[in-house]
Design a protein around this motif. Structure first.
Motif, short mmCIF file in Angstrom:
data_model
loop_
_atom_site.label_atom_id
_atom_site.label_comp_id
_atom_site.label_asym_id
_atom_site.label_seq_id
_atom_site.Cartn_x
_atom_site.Cartn_y
_atom_site.Cartn_z
N VAL A 58 9.09 37.58 -14.95
CA VAL A 58 8.20 36.59 -14.75
C VAL A 58 8.19 35.45 -15.65
O VAL A 58 8.00 35.88 -17.00
CB VAL A 58 6.69 37.12 -14.45
N VAL A 59 8.48 34.34 -15.44
CA VAL A 59 8.43 33.11 -16.75
C VAL A 59 7.95 31.99 -16.02
O VAL A 59 8.11 31.53 -15.04
CB VAL A 59 9.94 32.46 -16.79
N LYS A 60 6.94 31.66 -16.90
CA LYS A 60 6.24 30.40 -16.53
C LYS A 60 6.91 29.01 -16.70
O LYS A 60 7.85 29.03 -17.63
CB LYS A 60 4.79 30.31 -17.52
N ALA A 61 6.72 28.25 -15.69
CA ALA A 61 7.74 27.02 -15.49
C ALA A 61 7.94 26.28 -16.62
O ALA A 61 8.77 25.56 -17.07
CB ALA A 61 7.19 26.17 -14.46
N ILE A 62 6.60 26.25 -17.68
CA ILE A 62 6.76 25.19 -18.69
C ILE A 62 7.52 25.92 -20.02
O ILE A 62 7.86 25.15 -20.76
CB ILE A 62 5.17 25.51 -19.35
N ASN A 63 8.01 27.05 -19.74
CA ASN A 63 8.95 27.57 -20.89
C ASN A 63 10.55 27.77 -20.30
O ASN A 63 11.18 28.09 -20.98
CB ASN A 63 8.71 29.13 -21.06
N GLN B 8 20.56 31.67 -20.45
CA GLN B 8 21.33 30.51 -19.73
C GLN B 8 21.64 30.69 -18.48
O GLN B 8 22.59 31.25 -18.10
CB GLN B 8 22.29 30.20 -20.79
N LEU B 9 21.22 29.85 -17.65
CA LEU B 9 21.56 30.03 -16.18
C LEU B 9 22.00 28.56 -15.61
O LEU B 9 21.66 27.51 -16.68
CB LEU B 9 20.72 30.32 -15.14
N ARG B 10 22.58 28.14 -14.56
CA ARG B 10 23.18 27.05 -14.20
C ARG B 10 22.53 26.80 -12.75
O ARG B 10 22.12 28.00 -11.97
CB ARG B 10 24.51 26.93 -13.72
N GLY B 11 21.86 25.66 -12.51
CA GLY B 11 20.88 25.42 -11.37
C GLY B 11 21.16 23.99 -10.92
O GLY B 11 21.81 23.12 -11.44
N VAL B 55 22.23 21.06 -13.49
CA VAL B 55 21.89 21.15 -15.14
C VAL B 55 21.88 22.62 -15.57
O VAL B 55 21.88 23.75 -14.68
CB VAL B 55 20.36 20.86 -15.24
N LYS B 56 21.68 22.81 -16.82
CA LYS B 56 21.53 24.03 -17.50
C LYS B 56 20.09 24.43 -17.70
O LYS B 56 19.34 23.55 -17.83
CB LYS B 56 22.48 24.00 -18.96
N ILE B 57 19.86 25.85 -17.65
CA ILE B 57 18.61 26.27 -17.42
C ILE B 57 18.51 27.13 -18.70
O ILE B 57 19.33 28.09 -18.97
CB ILE B 57 18.29 27.06 -16.34
N VAL B 58 17.44 26.94 -19.75
CA VAL B 58 17.57 27.80 -20.97
C VAL B 58 16.16 28.12 -21.16
O VAL B 58 15.18 27.56 -21.16
CB VAL B 58 17.97 26.69 -22.24
#
Lengths: 69, 69, 69, 69, 69, 69
Positions: A58-63, B8-11, B55-58
């Protein structure tokens, strides 16, 4: 069970690395990707998880930080 | 380019929802999963991203919560 | 390179303190100020940074707390 | 007054942008740099701050991301 | 003293657990509840707190996750 | 149900304030205290909560800031 967070994935624990206060849990997620979670060792013990177990991530979108490379 | 974060993912951006101060960006990631990021509208404009962009997701590992259901 | 975060500074690494799981990186920023970042030791190794190196410091605005003393 | 956070700077408020729930406060910090904080409008009202005021900026080290470009 | 955060409680320190980089502080709050804070050992030393001391607990609302069980 | 977080309280929702992207949920916790959570409106809708409902409040220890006044 409902969580107030936009990001909810499923993962399988591939490794647990324990330190003195904190620990790091590595998870396999679909599409050969990997995620990591850092928590206190006490939280890990309360969770009662071990390698091979399936858990919810679970990860909040703000993070979530986006980067355009 | 190297980031001090374990996740680090790609989306690919599937939707952008703009509010007055904050906005919400929805992303498709592999394996038919979805993630969301919340940031300021100003950050979105600086990023200069639009639907369909990659984009990259960090995410720092400390912001990842595990739940055993 | 564009980041979806309102706070972006430049710093020069003055000290790296490694623990078992986490590490602490101290940075000099302009005007004789100092900042610190905590990350996993694995993230530090991926970054491949050492004392004296210049790095970008990124902080989402939501993580900035204001206090009126 | 002592804070349990590694990053403590001083800033002068240059702009306040209010939304429905959240607001964004822009601050000048030394060396011609700028920082931003996002909080609820209610927190802003409790703070009782306005443009031109000096405030303390507090950021926990774990929320500081380093990037090597 | 005013903080730009919606959650402000008072707690009494019941335990301090020091690691190499990070430490964990356990607090008693009213109604027989317990809270925990993780920070760097250096922040703990700057705070200059010990078991039995009363401190303020500050949490930004964005870091509060709600779950419906 | 087990959460990898050190702070777990119970609260009763006393108010929900909806904005365009984000919303703010106010909760009564024991000992006449109050807490607040900010999340996306979409997360609120997924939670399916309303005033008067009881929910679990989860906060990772790293997001808890201590202040000595």
């Amino acid at each position: 069970m409902k969580y107030g967070a936009r990001n909810q994935l499923r993962g399988k624990i591939s490794r647990i690395k324990k330190g003195d206060i904190m620990c790091q849990v590595t998870l396999d997620i679909p599409a050969d990707s990997v995620m990591n979670s850092v928590m206190t060792v006490e939280s890990l013990e309360d969770l009662g998880i071990k390698e091979g177990d399936n858990v919810k991530i679970v990860v909040k979108a703000i993070n979530v930080l986006l980067v355009r490379e």
